[in-house]
Design an enzyme around this catalytic site. Structure first.
Site, short mmCIF file in Angstrom:
data_model
loop_
_atom_site.label_atom_id
_atom_site.label_comp_id
_atom_site.label_asym_id
_atom_site.label_seq_id
_atom_site.Cartn_x
_atom_site.Cartn_y
_atom_site.Cartn_z
CG ASP A 204 -2.07 0.73 0.94
OD1 ASP A 204 -2.06 1.67 1.02
OD2 ASP A 204 -3.32 -0.18 0.75
CG HIS B 50 -5.79 4.00 1.38
ND1 HIS B 50 -5.03 2.57 0.43
CD2 HIS B 50 -6.63 3.56 0.85
CE1 HIS B 50 -6.09 1.64 0.16
NE2 HIS B 50 -7.07 2.24 0.03
CB SER C 91 -9.56 0.00 0.40
OG SER C 91 -9.01 0.39 -0.97
#
Length: 461
Positions: A163, A223, A400
């Site tokens: 990520d 994220h 996600s």
């Protein structure tokens, strides 16, 4: 009920759901649009030679380059033996396809040639805040985690989170391994260098026009920190949130930055995560049994991605991928459409398909991903809008967020029965999933059921 200091909800539907499935960098893409321009190609030679080493191969490269008006140079070799080639400008999808077709026609030694696409994060999109984590315990839409925790915690299992990297959040650091940074260009890395041993997320904010002409400005997403917290935030520490597999360790591998991340970097991270050799890097001493990919792009599954996934599965790693947030058929989203992966759709608080979630025959099963605001998934985050700020918690919504829920459940299963193969984990996840309480057409076998999945893993011993 505890109040939530530094709890952010303004990141909901407009910025998270609307961001769509880890698309190649183009803020104007809609479902079905072509990939955005790229300045890299990946070439695999049958004989294993490097580019420019045979007269025929050099001629093929020269002809293909001249036809598109670009210069090409060799950048590096990949763990699969494929070669990453750098172009001096970006080609659109049609130009890139014409170039790879020319290369294949000109050199029979080329096994495959394909664009090196940029992918992006898939965002839409006794612990103090446990009561806010409906996805773990809600009778209608939750995954029944508490009953699973009576049998397994994830202890002994490493989950690789490929990520944006992570922040060393106080509610996460106890379960973080060192990790690595796989980003090979400073244009994306935002940390002043290329690959290194530091997976810290410096932020992925961009100014308008940075990624491509007309691209929008964006704040840092944090994220990877949010995804990692869903998998394995510290639990029973009287603070923050609980992780699905709170006894597991997270191996953060940074492959996404400003404007996304190249397929070649992501694929090397997949290979290295599972313990395979990657040129120029030390061997991974903590190989992952689960690899979480909350990312993707609008494309067919590339040979580069499939090769890395195959290599990881051969090492016993379960590869779990977000189906995407474009409310479209997931068969158009890569690497969710690759063979051998567990593709995850998202459900909301009703247990039905979230408004943004992709669907279709390639989806394996679904998990809670939320549907905006406080109906999202609460996890670790950072308060900085550009550069890092204070530790925080935030609701985010998207496939996600659904994907690390399934990755956490897979870690629980493997801690209960480490002998399970990737195919067995997939089979048991599907057979133990529970029926959808609301409409979820094209969402796979059902909602992931942590309690039943762990019980099935134990029964398979």
């Amino acid at each position: 009920m505890h109040q939530l200091p530094r709890l952010f909800t303004a990141l909901a539907l407009a910025s998270l759901v609307g961001a769509a499935l880890a698309r190649p960098v183009n803020d104007h893409l809609v479902p079905g649009d072509e990939p955005a321009p790229t300045d890299r190609l990946i070439i695999k030679y049958r004989s294993g030679v490097q580019p420019f080493t045979t007269a025929r191969g050099e001629a093929a490269i020269r002809v293909a380059s001249n036809r598109q008006g670009v210069n090409m140079r060799h950048l590096r070799a990949m763990s699969s033996g494929a070669q990453v080639m750098q172009l001096n400008r970006r080609l659109n999808a049609q130009e890139a396809e014409a170039m790879v077709q020319s290369l294949r026609a000109g050199d029979p030694d080329i096994e495959y040639a394909e664009p090196d696409h940029l992918l992006q994060p898939l965002m839409t999109p006794s612990d103090s805040y446990y009561s806010y984590q409906w996805s773990l315990f809600d009778a209608t839409a939750g995954i029944r985690a508490p009953a699973a925790w009576d049998k397994a915690s994830g202890a002994g299992i490493v989950v690789a989170v490929i990520d944006t990297g992570v922040r060393k959040h106080a509610d996460l650091t106890a379960n973080l391994l060192a990790g690595r940074d796989f980003i090979s260009t400073t244009f994306i890395s935002n940390d002043g260098d290329g690959r290194d041993a530091d997976a810290t997320d410096p932020g992925d904010y961009v100014t308008a026009g940075y990624c491509s002409t007309g691209s929008a400005a964006a704040n840092s997403s944090w994220h990877g920190t949010h995804v990692a917290g869903i998998v394995a935030a510290a639990t029973n520490n009287k603070a923050g949130v609980a992780g699905v597999a709170w006894g597991a360790k997270v191996l953060p591998l940074r492959a996404l930055g400003r404007c996304g991340g190249y397929t070649s970097d992501i694929s090397d991270a997949i290979s290295w995560a599972a313990g395979n050799a990657v040129s120029g890097l030390p061997t991974n001493t903590t190989p992952a049994r689960v690899i979480n990919l909350s990312l993707g792009g609008t494309a067919a599954c590339s040979k580069t991605s499939q090769t890395a996934i195959n290599a990881a599965r051969a090492k016993g790693a379960v590869v779990i991928v977000a189906a995407g947030n474009e409310k479209a058929d997931a068969s158009t989203s890569s690497p969710a459409n690759c063979t051998g992966v567990i593709s995850v759709a998202a459900t909301g608080k009703t247990g039905g398909r979230a408004s943004y979630s992709n669907y279709g025959s390639t989806v394996t099963l679904a998990a809670p991903g939320g549907d905006g605001g406080s109906s999202g998934i609460l996890s670790t985050w950072n308060a900085g809008t550009t550069t890092p700020g204070a530790d925080a918690y935030a609701y985010m919504s998207g496939t996600s967020m659904a994907t690390p829920v399934v990755s956490g459940v897979a870690a629980l299963m493997l801690s209960a029965n480490p002998k399970l193969t990737p195919d067995q984990v997939a089979t048991l996840l599907k057979s133990s999933a529970r029926a959808f309480p609301a409409s979820c057409s094209g969402c796979g076998a059902g909602i992931v059921n942590a309690e039943a999945a762990v019980a099935a893993a134990i029964a398979a011993k």
